[in-house]
Scaffold this motif. Structure first.
Motif, PDB file in Angstrom:
ATOM      1  N   THR A 120      -2.539  61.214 -64.042  1.00 25.30           N
ATOM      2  CA  THR A 120      -3.633  61.988 -63.452  1.00 25.30           C
ATOM      3  C   THR A 120      -4.366  62.787 -64.524  1.00 25.30           C
ATOM      4  O   THR A 120      -4.067  63.958 -64.752  1.00 25.30           O
ATOM      5  N   HIS A 121      -5.319  62.145 -65.204  1.00 23.89           N
ATOM      6  CA  HIS A 121      -6.141  62.851 -66.196  1.00 23.89           C
ATOM      7  C   HIS A 121      -7.324  63.492 -65.469  1.00 23.89           C
ATOM      8  O   HIS A 121      -8.483  63.101 -65.636  1.00 23.89           O
ATOM      9  N   LEU A 122      -6.988  64.483 -64.685  1.00 28.51           N
ATOM     10  CA  LEU A 122      -7.932  65.122 -63.771  1.00 28.51           C
ATOM     11  C   LEU A 122      -9.069  65.824 -64.508  1.00 28.51           C
ATOM     12  O   LEU A 122     -10.249  65.629 -64.208  1.00 28.51           O
ATOM     13  N   TYR A 123      -8.738  66.671 -65.489  1.00 29.59           N
ATOM     14  CA  TYR A 123      -9.769  67.464 -66.171  1.00 29.59           C
ATOM     15  C   TYR A 123     -10.673  66.590 -67.033  1.00 29.59           C
ATOM     16  O   TYR A 123     -11.877  66.873 -67.167  1.00 29.59           O
ATOM     17  N   ASP A 124     -10.133  65.533 -67.615  1.00 31.84           N
ATOM     18  CA  ASP A 124     -10.981  64.601 -68.367  1.00 31.84           C
ATOM     19  C   ASP A 124     -11.984  63.925 -67.440  1.00 31.84           C
ATOM     20  O   ASP A 124     -13.136  63.692 -67.815  1.00 31.84           O
ATOM     21  N   ALA A 125     -11.563  63.615 -66.224  1.00 25.25           N
ATOM     22  CA  ALA A 125     -12.464  62.999 -65.244  1.00 25.25           C
ATOM     23  C   ALA A 125     -13.585  63.957 -64.860  1.00 25.25           C
ATOM     24  O   ALA A 125     -14.756  63.565 -64.750  1.00 25.25           O
ATOM     25  N   LEU A 126     -13.238  65.222 -64.665  1.00 26.44           N
ATOM     26  CA  LEU A 126     -14.257  66.215 -64.322  1.00 26.44           C
ATOM     27  C   LEU A 126     -15.247  66.409 -65.469  1.00 26.44           C
ATOM     28  O   LEU A 126     -16.454  66.550 -65.245  1.00 26.44           O
ATOM     29  N   ALA A 127     -14.745  66.419 -66.700  1.00 21.63           N
ATOM     30  CA  ALA A 127     -15.627  66.553 -67.860  1.00 21.63           C
ATOM     31  C   ALA A 127     -16.613  65.390 -67.916  1.00 21.63           C
ATOM     32  O   ALA A 127     -17.798  65.573 -68.218  1.00 21.63           O
ATOM     33  N   LYS A 128     -16.133  64.193 -67.617  1.00 22.92           N
ATOM     34  CA  LYS A 128     -17.017  63.025 -67.613  1.00 22.92           C
ATOM     35  C   LYS A 128     -18.047  63.130 -66.499  1.00 22.92           C
ATOM     36  O   LYS A 128     -19.226  62.819 -66.703  1.00 22.92           O
ATOM     37  N   ALA A 129     -17.633  63.572 -65.325  1.00 23.12           N
ATOM     38  CA  ALA A 129     -18.560  63.719 -64.204  1.00 23.12           C
ATOM     39  C   ALA A 129     -19.641  64.745 -64.526  1.00 23.12           C
ATOM     40  O   ALA A 129     -20.828  64.537 -64.222  1.00 23.12           O
ATOM     41  N   ILE A 130     -19.259  65.846 -65.151  1.00 21.77           N
ATOM     42  CA  ILE A 130     -20.228  66.878 -65.525  1.00 21.77           C
ATOM     43  C   ILE A 130     -21.186  66.347 -66.575  1.00 21.77           C
ATOM     44  O   ILE A 130     -22.391  66.613 -66.549  1.00 21.77           O
ATOM     45  N   ASP A 131     -20.674  65.569 -67.518  1.00 21.19           N
ATOM     46  CA  ASP A 131     -21.507  64.989 -68.562  1.00 21.19           C
ATOM     47  C   ASP A 131     -22.573  64.068 -67.955  1.00 21.19           C
ATOM     48  O   ASP A 131     -23.729  64.094 -68.364  1.00 21.19           O
ATOM     49  N   ILE A 132     -22.177  63.265 -66.978  1.00 18.36           N
ATOM     50  CA  ILE A 132     -23.133  62.397 -66.289  1.00 18.36           C
ATOM     51  C   ILE A 132     -24.181  63.237 -65.556  1.00 18.36           C
ATOM     52  O   ILE A 132     -25.376  62.926 -65.561  1.00 18.36           O
ATOM     53  N   SER A 133     -23.760  64.326 -64.946  1.00 19.97           N
ATOM     54  CA  SER A 133     -24.645  65.151 -64.126  1.00 19.97           C
ATOM     55  C   SER A 133     -25.722  65.848 -64.943  1.00 19.97           C
ATOM     56  O   SER A 133     -26.791  66.182 -64.407  1.00 19.97           O
ATOM     57  N   LYS A 134     -25.461  66.080 -66.227  1.00 17.39           N
ATOM     58  CA  LYS A 134     -26.404  66.835 -67.051  1.00 17.39           C
ATOM     59  C   LYS A 134     -27.746  66.139 -67.197  1.00 17.39           C
ATOM     60  O   LYS A 134     -28.750  66.780 -67.505  1.00 17.39           O
ATOM     61  N   GLY A 135     -27.791  64.832 -66.961  1.00 18.03           N
ATOM     62  CA  GLY A 135     -29.034  64.102 -67.157  1.00 18.03           C
ATOM     63  C   GLY A 135     -29.986  64.143 -65.975  1.00 18.03           C
ATOM     64  O   GLY A 135     -31.041  63.505 -66.024  1.00 18.03           O
ATOM     65  N   TYR A 136     -29.657  64.904 -64.952  1.00 18.39           N
ATOM     66  CA  TYR A 136     -30.457  64.896 -63.734  1.00 18.39           C
ATOM     67  C   TYR A 136     -30.994  66.293 -63.420  1.00 18.39           C
ATOM     68  O   TYR A 136     -30.258  67.269 -63.448  1.00 18.39           O
ATOM     69  N   LYS A 137     -32.289  66.354 -63.111  1.00 18.19           N
ATOM     70  CA  LYS A 137     -32.912  67.627 -62.754  1.00 18.19           C
ATOM     71  C   LYS A 137     -32.666  67.967 -61.288  1.00 18.19           C
ATOM     72  O   LYS A 137     -32.786  69.120 -60.886  1.00 18.19           O
ATOM     73  N   GLU A 138     -32.338  66.950 -60.483  1.00 18.60           N
ATOM     74  CA  GLU A 138     -32.119  67.184 -59.066  1.00 18.60           C
ATOM     75  C   GLU A 138     -30.843  67.990 -58.837  1.00 18.60           C
ATOM     76  O   GLU A 138     -30.024  68.160 -59.726  1.00 18.60           O
ATOM     77  N   LYS A 139     -30.686  68.479 -57.621  1.00 21.35           N
ATOM     78  CA  LYS A 139     -29.470  69.192 -57.263  1.00 21.35           C
ATOM     79  C   LYS A 139     -28.272  68.250 -57.375  1.00 21.35           C
ATOM     80  O   LYS A 139     -28.258  67.176 -56.790  1.00 21.35           O
ATOM     81  N   VAL A 140     -27.284  68.649 -58.135  1.00 23.33           N
ATOM     82  CA  VAL A 140     -26.138  67.778 -58.415  1.00 23.33           C
ATOM     83  C   VAL A 140     -24.853  68.415 -57.901  1.00 23.33           C
ATOM     84  O   VAL A 140     -24.653  69.620 -58.016  1.00 23.33           O
ATOM     85  N   ALA A 141     -24.001  67.589 -57.347  1.00 27.29           N
ATOM     86  CA  ALA A 141     -22.687  68.039 -56.901  1.00 27.29           C
ATOM     87  C   ALA A 141     -21.629  67.076 -57.421  1.00 27.29           C
ATOM     88  O   ALA A 141     -21.881  65.881 -57.574  1.00 27.29           O
ATOM     89  N   VAL A 142     -20.451  67.619 -57.703  1.00 25.23           N
ATOM     90  CA  VAL A 142     -19.289  66.809 -58.053  1.00 25.23           C
ATOM     91  C   VAL A 142     -18.274  66.972 -56.933  1.00 25.23           C
ATOM     92  O   VAL A 142     -17.902  68.091 -56.586  1.00 25.23           O
ATOM     93  N   VAL A 143     -17.851  65.858 -56.348  1.00 22.46           N
ATOM     94  CA  VAL A 143     -16.858  65.870 -55.280  1.00 22.46           C
ATOM     95  C   VAL A 143     -15.593  65.215 -55.811  1.00 22.46           C
ATOM     96  O   VAL A 143     -15.603  64.049 -56.201  1.00 22.46           O
ATOM     97  N   LEU A 144     -14.521  65.966 -55.841  1.00 24.43           N
ATOM     98  CA  LEU A 144     -13.256  65.492 -56.412  1.00 24.43           C
ATOM     99  C   LEU A 144     -12.208  65.309 -55.322  1.00 24.43           C
ATOM    100  O   LEU A 144     -12.030  66.178 -54.470  1.00 24.43           O
ATOM    101  N   LEU A 145     -11.519  64.197 -55.373  1.00 23.33           N
ATOM    102  CA  LEU A 145     -10.320  64.008 -54.563  1.00 23.33           C
ATOM    103  C   LEU A 145      -9.141  63.812 -55.504  1.00 23.33           C
ATOM    104  O   LEU A 145      -9.177  62.950 -56.384  1.00 23.33           O
ATOM    105  N   THR A 146      -8.112  64.622 -55.351  1.00 24.19           N
ATOM    106  CA  THR A 146      -6.919  64.470 -56.178  1.00 24.19           C
ATOM    107  C   THR A 146      -5.672  64.643 -55.314  1.00 24.19           C
ATOM    108  O   THR A 146      -5.657  65.437 -54.379  1.00 24.19           O
TER     109      THR A 146
END
Length: 208
Positions: A55-81
């Motif tokens: 469960t590399h949970l925090y690495d996954a969140l870092a990747k999700a945040i990195d992807i989100s940075k490219g969007y001006k729209e309202k962005v949300a990250v939804v995590l299931l663990t």
């Protein structure tokens, strides 16, 4: 199986102009589907998901945040663990700073033995929610609730509100907006209504 039902239900709740990406994680992070508004394509990828690995949970969140940075729209990250982090290069503190800095709505869904305190802390920066269940059969309802919270709290027209980034040296200091705690620096405060506001940063020697 129940996780797939929950994610599929979430995708089916998306509006026609919404887009989503799908990330899976174990001991490695994979972008199962890039950002798209093609719900059918997303649903097909969900069907292909399988469980296993660590469960590399925090690495996954870092990747999700990195992807989100490219969007001006309202962005949300939804995590299931369904477990605690095991082996990530990033730490919970790293992710807390990232979520606060970028102003991402973070929604955490916990199943079974998870680090609830950490997930609750992340979900408070700057807007989001945390929910937990011991029963996988409840995941469908949790995903439905998450979408409802996202639409009611996070989707607000940008011209109606303001946002502010708060930095401090050193970082990690408590920040209040109009007397209400909103997180620790560095922090991006969003959805601030028009008007005058009081912001305080609590340093060891007093408040600024």
């Amino acid at each position: 199986k129940d996780a797939k039902v929950g994610v599929s239900n979430f995708i089916n709740q998306m509006d026609v102009n919404d887009a989503a990406a799908l990330l899976t994680f174990s001991d490695e992070i994979k972008i199962a589907h890039s950002m798209t508004n093609n719900n059918s394509s997303l649903l097909n990828k969900v069907k292909q998901m399988s469980s296993g690995g660590s469960t590399h949970l925090y690495d996954a969140l870092a990747k999700a945040i990195d992807i989100s940075k490219g969007y001006k729209e309202k962005v949300a990250v939804v995590l299931l663990t369904d477990g605690r982090d095991s082996g990530s290069q990033f730490t919970a503190k790293n992710i807390e700073s990232m979520v606060g800095y970028h102003g991402i709505a973070f929604y955490a869904l916990g199943l079974g033995d998870v680090d609830q305190n950490t997930l609750k802390t992340l979900a408070q920066k700057p807007t989001g929610a945390y929910d937990h269940t011991p029963n996988s059969s409840e995941l469908k309802n949790l995903y439905r609730k998450t979408m409802n919270v996202y639409k009611s709290k996070h989707i607000i027209s940008s011209h109606q509100t303001a946002q502010l980034k708060v930095y401090s040296m050193p970082g990690g200091k408590s920040v209040t907006l109009d007397g209400k705690y909103v997180g620790k620096s560095p922090l991006k405060i969003i959805n601030i209504p028009p008007g005058e506001h009081n912001i305080e940063v609590a340093f060891d020697g007093g408040k600024w």
